[in-house]
Design a protein around this motif. Structure first.
Motif, short mmCIF file in Angstrom:
data_model
loop_
_atom_site.label_atom_id
_atom_site.label_comp_id
_atom_site.label_asym_id
_atom_site.label_seq_id
_atom_site.Cartn_x
_atom_site.Cartn_y
_atom_site.Cartn_z
N HIS A 148 0.18 7.01 -22.01
CA HIS A 148 -0.72 6.88 -20.97
C HIS A 148 -2.25 6.21 -21.10
O HIS A 148 -2.34 5.53 -20.35
CB HIS A 148 -0.67 8.22 -20.16
CG HIS A 148 0.59 8.47 -19.57
ND1 HIS A 148 1.02 9.71 -19.15
CD2 HIS A 148 1.78 7.86 -19.47
CE1 HIS A 148 2.26 9.97 -18.72
NE2 HIS A 148 2.80 8.95 -18.74
N GLU A 173 -3.75 2.67 -19.29
CA GLU A 173 -4.92 2.65 -18.55
C GLU A 173 -5.58 1.09 -18.62
O GLU A 173 -5.93 0.77 -17.34
CB GLU A 173 -5.94 3.44 -18.91
CG GLU A 173 -5.61 5.12 -18.41
CD GLU A 173 -5.69 5.23 -17.15
OE1 GLU A 173 -6.10 4.42 -16.12
OE2 GLU A 173 -5.55 6.51 -16.85
N GLN A 180 -3.03 -4.77 -17.07
CA GLN A 180 -2.99 -5.22 -15.94
C GLN A 180 -1.76 -6.17 -15.87
O GLN A 180 -1.44 -7.05 -16.29
CB GLN A 180 -4.08 -6.37 -15.87
CG GLN A 180 -5.70 -5.80 -15.78
CD GLN A 180 -5.86 -4.89 -14.31
OE1 GLN A 180 -5.14 -5.42 -13.44
NE2 GLN A 180 -6.37 -3.71 -14.65
N TRP A 222 9.10 -4.55 -10.44
CA TRP A 222 9.39 -3.08 -11.12
C TRP A 222 10.45 -2.72 -10.65
O TRP A 222 10.98 -3.01 -9.44
CB TRP A 222 8.35 -2.40 -11.08
CG TRP A 222 6.96 -2.86 -11.80
CD1 TRP A 222 5.93 -2.94 -10.98
CD2 TRP A 222 6.63 -3.26 -13.00
NE1 TRP A 222 4.72 -3.45 -11.76
CE2 TRP A 222 5.22 -3.62 -12.79
CE3 TRP A 222 7.27 -3.02 -14.26
CZ2 TRP A 222 4.58 -3.83 -14.12
CZ3 TRP A 222 6.54 -3.50 -15.39
CH2 TRP A 222 5.12 -3.99 -15.50
N GLY A 237 2.69 7.31 -4.84
CA GLY A 237 2.31 6.13 -5.41
C GLY A 237 1.59 6.33 -6.71
O GLY A 237 1.96 7.22 -7.51
N GLY A 238 0.76 5.56 -7.09
CA GLY A 238 0.04 5.55 -8.22
C GLY A 238 -0.24 4.24 -8.85
O GLY A 238 0.82 3.05 -8.63
N ASP A 239 -1.14 3.93 -9.66
CA ASP A 239 -1.17 2.55 -10.27
C ASP A 239 -1.28 2.61 -11.74
O ASP A 239 -1.67 1.53 -12.41
CB ASP A 239 -2.77 2.17 -9.80
CG ASP A 239 -4.00 3.30 -9.99
OD1 ASP A 239 -3.73 4.01 -10.84
OD2 ASP A 239 -5.03 2.86 -9.71
N LEU A 240 -0.93 3.54 -12.44
CA LEU A 240 -0.66 3.60 -14.02
C LEU A 240 0.86 3.15 -14.16
O LEU A 240 1.86 3.61 -13.59
CB LEU A 240 -0.67 4.83 -14.44
CG LEU A 240 -0.61 5.04 -16.10
CD1 LEU A 240 -1.73 4.15 -16.72
CD2 LEU A 240 -0.71 6.42 -16.45
N ILE A 241 1.13 2.05 -15.09
CA ILE A 241 2.48 1.61 -15.05
C ILE A 241 2.92 2.53 -16.37
O ILE A 241 2.39 2.40 -17.26
CB ILE A 241 2.30 0.08 -15.66
CG1 ILE A 241 1.89 -0.65 -14.57
CG2 ILE A 241 3.92 -0.23 -15.82
CD1 ILE A 241 2.50 -0.68 -13.16
N CYS A 242 4.02 3.32 -15.84
CA CYS A 242 4.77 4.26 -16.66
C CYS A 242 6.18 3.85 -17.18
O CYS A 242 6.66 3.11 -16.48
CB CYS A 242 4.66 5.88 -16.03
SG CYS A 242 2.86 6.38 -15.40
N PRO A 276 4.95 1.38 -11.29
CA PRO A 276 3.79 2.20 -11.13
C PRO A 276 4.30 3.65 -10.78
O PRO A 276 5.04 4.02 -10.12
CB PRO A 276 3.40 1.72 -9.77
CG PRO A 276 4.03 0.04 -9.70
CD PRO A 276 5.27 0.22 -10.67
N SER A 299 2.17 7.97 -11.92
CA SER A 299 1.14 8.75 -12.11
C SER A 299 1.52 9.53 -13.53
O SER A 299 2.69 9.67 -13.75
CB SER A 299 0.82 9.82 -10.94
OG SER A 299 1.88 10.60 -11.11
#
Length: 265
Positions: free
Chosen positions: A98, A102, A105, A112, A121-126, A152, A154
């Motif tokens: 993770h 961070e 981009q 996805w 939601g969430g903007d960290l690609i996991c 995307p 969390s």
């Protein structure tokens, strides 16, 4: 993916996945049919080139298939349950992943295909499928494979799915056993007190989301979820979600008890 044989230079079909059709091993590589999300997966794995817990991405072959590093070793779901120390190591590995993501981009236009998207939601690609069946243990190297569901989310949503599989949570489990195992995972990751209070609800929601996905597949015929429902997978996810939900306060207590002595990084 589980190898069915070993012949260098020959395509051997790998089994165990639910997203891509006909995944094969060729020598030290894995070849997967390109999907709409493959370009995004390639970008993620390129970004993670210095992270030892993911396979190297090696471009496309003459058939347009995604070529990846083959990771030898044993899938964690074929091994005995992890010890508390091993659960802490998994927590640290996911934290490293993770943290590395961070700075990622996504390329413009990336598509996805997360199986159960984070409803908040969430903007960290996991990874979104961190589980024993996607962890290969190759000696001292532990590698998460099968990145097709990346997208995307969390930190807690991704870690919550990992908790389901690695604790592991099952219907009618033993809270006295599962609490310390969950705590070891959280300590390895280094969750702060606020995250620890929020974590059990995320585990329950992600587990419930898997059950709802299977039921939806059963009703609509959408694959592979309709097939997995018919094979009985919903019989695990539904009752397991109920067990996690019913003991929410016990998980919070286990995660926060004597927190000053936890192994935070």
């Amino acid at each position: 993916m589980r190898p069915t044989g070993h012949h260098v230079g020959v395509e051997e079909v790998l089994t165990g996945g639910n997203v891509a059709d006909r995944v094969v091993r060729v020598g030290a590589t894995v070849r997967k049919p390109a999907l709409v999300q493959t370009a995004g997966v390639e970008a993620v794995l390129t970004h993670l080139a210095d992270f030892d817990g993911s396979p190297r991405t090696l471009g496309r072959d003459e058939q347009g298939r995604h070529v990846l590093e083959f990771i030898p070793g044993a899938l964690a779901d074929t091994l005995p349950p992890f010890s508390l120390d091993e659960l802490a190591r998994i927590g640290r590995l996911i934290r490293e992943l993770h943290d590395a993501m961070e700075s990622f981009q996504p390329p413009p236009g990336t598509v996805w295909d997360a199986v159960v998207p984070d409803p908040a939601g969430g903007d960290l690609i996991c990874h979104n499928d961190l589980a024993p069946w996607n962890l290969v243990r190759d000696g001292e190297r532990w590698v998460f494979i099968d990145w097709d569901n990346a997208g995307p989310a969390s930190r807690l949503w991704d870690l919550g799915y990992a908790a389901h599989g690695f604790v592991p949570f099952v219907a009618r489990g033993n809270v006295d056993v599962d609490g310390p195992r969950l705590r070891a995972l959280a300590d390895g990751y280094g969750l702060d007190p606020e995250q620890r209070r929020a974590f059990p609800a995320q585990i329950a929601a992600h587990t419930r989301g898997m059950y709802d996905l299977l039921v939806h597949g059963h009703r609509t015929g959408e694959q592979p979820w309709a097939r997995l429902y018919a094979e009985g997978h919903a019989d695990h996810w539904g009752p397991t979600a109920e067990y996690i939900e019913a003991h929410h306060d016990a998980w919070v207590t286990a995660l926060l008890s004597d927190h000053s002595h936890s192994e935070l990084p």
